[in-house]
Design an enzyme around this catalytic site. Structure first.
Site, short mmCIF file in Angstrom:
data_model
loop_
_atom_site.label_atom_id
_atom_site.label_comp_id
_atom_site.label_asym_id
_atom_site.label_seq_id
_atom_site.Cartn_x
_atom_site.Cartn_y
_atom_site.Cartn_z
N GLY A 1 0.88 -1.16 -0.03
CA GLY A 1 0.00 -0.13 0.01
C GLY A 1 0.87 1.25 0.09
O GLY A 1 0.41 2.21 -0.63
N ASP A 2 1.98 1.13 0.75
CA ASP A 2 2.95 2.43 0.71
C ASP A 2 3.64 2.52 -0.62
O ASP A 2 3.64 3.73 -1.14
CB ASP A 2 3.83 2.17 1.74
CG ASP A 2 3.48 1.90 3.23
OD1 ASP A 2 2.38 2.48 3.40
OD2 ASP A 2 4.02 1.16 4.00
N1 LIG Z 1 -0.40 -10.58 -3.43
C1 LIG Z 1 -0.46 -9.38 -4.49
N2 LIG Z 1 -0.07 -9.63 -5.71
C2 LIG Z 1 -0.07 -8.66 -6.36
N3 LIG Z 1 -0.43 -7.47 -6.24
C3 LIG Z 1 -0.60 -7.09 -4.96
C4 LIG Z 1 -0.70 -8.11 -3.86
N4 LIG Z 1 -0.96 -7.59 -2.75
C5 LIG Z 1 -1.14 -6.22 -2.89
N5 LIG Z 1 -0.75 -5.86 -4.36
C6 LIG Z 1 -0.90 -4.41 -5.00
O1 LIG Z 1 -0.75 -3.49 -3.85
C7 LIG Z 1 -1.72 -2.83 -3.89
C8 LIG Z 1 -1.97 -2.33 -2.33
O2 LIG Z 1 -2.14 -3.59 -1.68
P1 LIG Z 1 -2.91 -3.48 -0.24
O3 LIG Z 1 -4.45 -3.21 -0.62
O4 LIG Z 1 -2.82 -4.75 0.46
O5 LIG Z 1 -2.54 -2.36 0.68
P2 LIG Z 1 -2.35 -2.04 2.09
O6 LIG Z 1 -3.37 -2.92 2.78
O7 LIG Z 1 -2.58 -0.56 2.28
O8 LIG Z 1 -0.96 -2.39 2.54
P3 LIG Z 1 0.09 -1.66 3.50
O9 LIG Z 1 -0.78 -0.65 4.23
O10 LIG Z 1 0.51 -2.75 4.57
O11 LIG Z 1 1.23 -1.07 2.76
C9 LIG Z 1 -2.99 -3.54 -4.23
O12 LIG Z 1 -4.03 -2.49 -4.77
C10 LIG Z 1 -2.29 -4.04 -5.51
O13 LIG Z 1 -2.15 -3.45 -6.63
MG LIG Z 2 -2.23 0.82 3.74
#
Ligand SMILES: Nc1ncnc2c1ncn2[C@@H]1O[C@H](COP(=O)(O)OP(=O)(O)OP(=O)(O)O)[C@@H](O)[C@H]1O
Ligand SMILES: [Mg+2]
Length: 299
Positions: free
Chosen positions: A235-236
């Site tokens: 997400g970052d």
């Molecule tokens: N297993 C995966 N395979 C491919 N792309 C992924 C995967 N996990 C995350 N992504 C990519 O990363 C983006 C952000 O992931 P996610 O929604 O998990 O963010 P988050 O929960 O805010 O993460 P964090 O805050 O821990 O950095 C997704 O929209 C996708 O594009």
């Molecule tokens: Mg996040």
């Protein structure tokens, strides 16, 4: 230049152990310490992408010096009395994380942070992560009303309070959006974030990619496949790519393809705040992008 505010920085400490047993004493094999906090991860990705970036963080004590030495170039330290918090991750086959709350800032210390952020002309300002104690919950709104283009990755009351000020882009994950909006449909979440004041909204859902609602249209963008690796910090990386896209004035479809490829490329790296450039280059043309008619989602 892109400015990233890490208002509540943390020293990330990782203990690797064979197996965690509740109530037992654990010898720790390797200890890893590094400058962390969501803003630091965003700034590291931008730095890796070659984007001019400054990371503003309030830091004090010996812990603050350790933080600055580890982060290296691009850090703007706002001196405060207290050292940064620690965030301890105990790694066996799972990652068990303990997040300290962090120091409380005095009003003068917070004013110094605001001044450090706003003193330099910035193309895009990224506001990422939680606020430290002693700071009003609507603190992010103040940067938005100062007229800087802002990208906000926050949750809970901090995100809710920032929306009304009209940030250019908010980028929570689906669980964070659901928590303040009460709906679990990502299209409805993105539309509602705009209805509450954000000019654009990206709602991410891990391997399912993201939904983006903007004045120019609504899109779904998905990685071509589910990647195995470390999703912490994906997400970052997403936030970093979105900020870079906005700063460069690219069109939304191009911003979103790049953002999905960048965040997926972060999953391929063990440490948060890094992306695999080879994976990024491979994925960017394979991102599945669909423009959607918002009316489709309100039947
Ligand atoms: N297993 C995966 N395979 C491919 N792309 C992924 C995967 N996990 C995350 N992504 C990519 O990363 C983006 C952000 O992931 P996610 O929604 O998990 O963010 P988050 O929960 O805010 O993460 P964090 O805050 O821990 O950095 C997704 O929209 C996708 O594009
Ligand atoms: Mg996040």
């Amino acid at each position: 230049v892109i400015t990233v505010l890490c208002a509540n920085p943390a020293l990330d400490i990782t203990y690797r152990v064979d197996r965690v047993t509740r109530g037992a004493v654990h010898p720790v094999g390797t200890v890893h310490r590094r400058a962390g906090g969501k803003g630091a991860n965003v700034a590291r990705v931008l730095r890796q992408l070659g984007e001019p970036v400054r990371l503003v963080a309030p830091l004090g004590g010996a812990g603050g010096e350790e933080y600055a030495a580890d982060f290296g170039p691009g850090l703007v330290t706002v001196p405060i009395a207290a050292p940064p918090r620690s965030s301890v991750c105990v790694l066996d086959e799972h990652a068990t994380v303990f997040n300290e709350p962090g120091p409380e800032l005095s009003p003068d210390e917070w004013e110094a942070v605001v001044a450090a952020v706003l003193d330099v002309r910035t193309d895009v300002l990224v506001l990422s992560g939680s606020l430290p104690g002693g700071v009003p919950v609507d603190a992010y709104a103040r940067f938005v009303t100062a007229g800087v283009a802002t990208v906000i990755d926050a949750k809970g009351a901090v995100l809710a309070a920032a929306l009304a000020a009209g940030p250019d882009l908010v980028a929570p994950n689906l669980a964070e959006a659901q928590e303040i909006l009460g709906t679990d449909d990502p299209y409805a979440c993105a539309a509602e974030l705009r209805a509450r004041g954000a000019r654009g909204a990206v709602v991410s859902s891990g391997p399912d990619g993201l939904i983006a609602a903007t004045a120019a249209g609504t899109w779904r963008a998905r990685p071509p496949r589910v990647l195995a690796g470390n999703p912490t910090g994906a997400g970052d990386a997403l936030t970093a790519a979105l900020a870079r896209g906005l700063a460069g004035g690219a069109a939304w479809p191009d911003i979103l393809r790049d953002a999905v490829a960048t965040s997926a490329a972060a999953v391929g790296c063990e440490t948060a705040g890094e992306i695999d450039p080879v994976l990024h280059a491979e994925l960017v043309d394979q991102v599945v992008l669909e423009e959607s008619d918002v009316a489709d989602h309100h039947r």
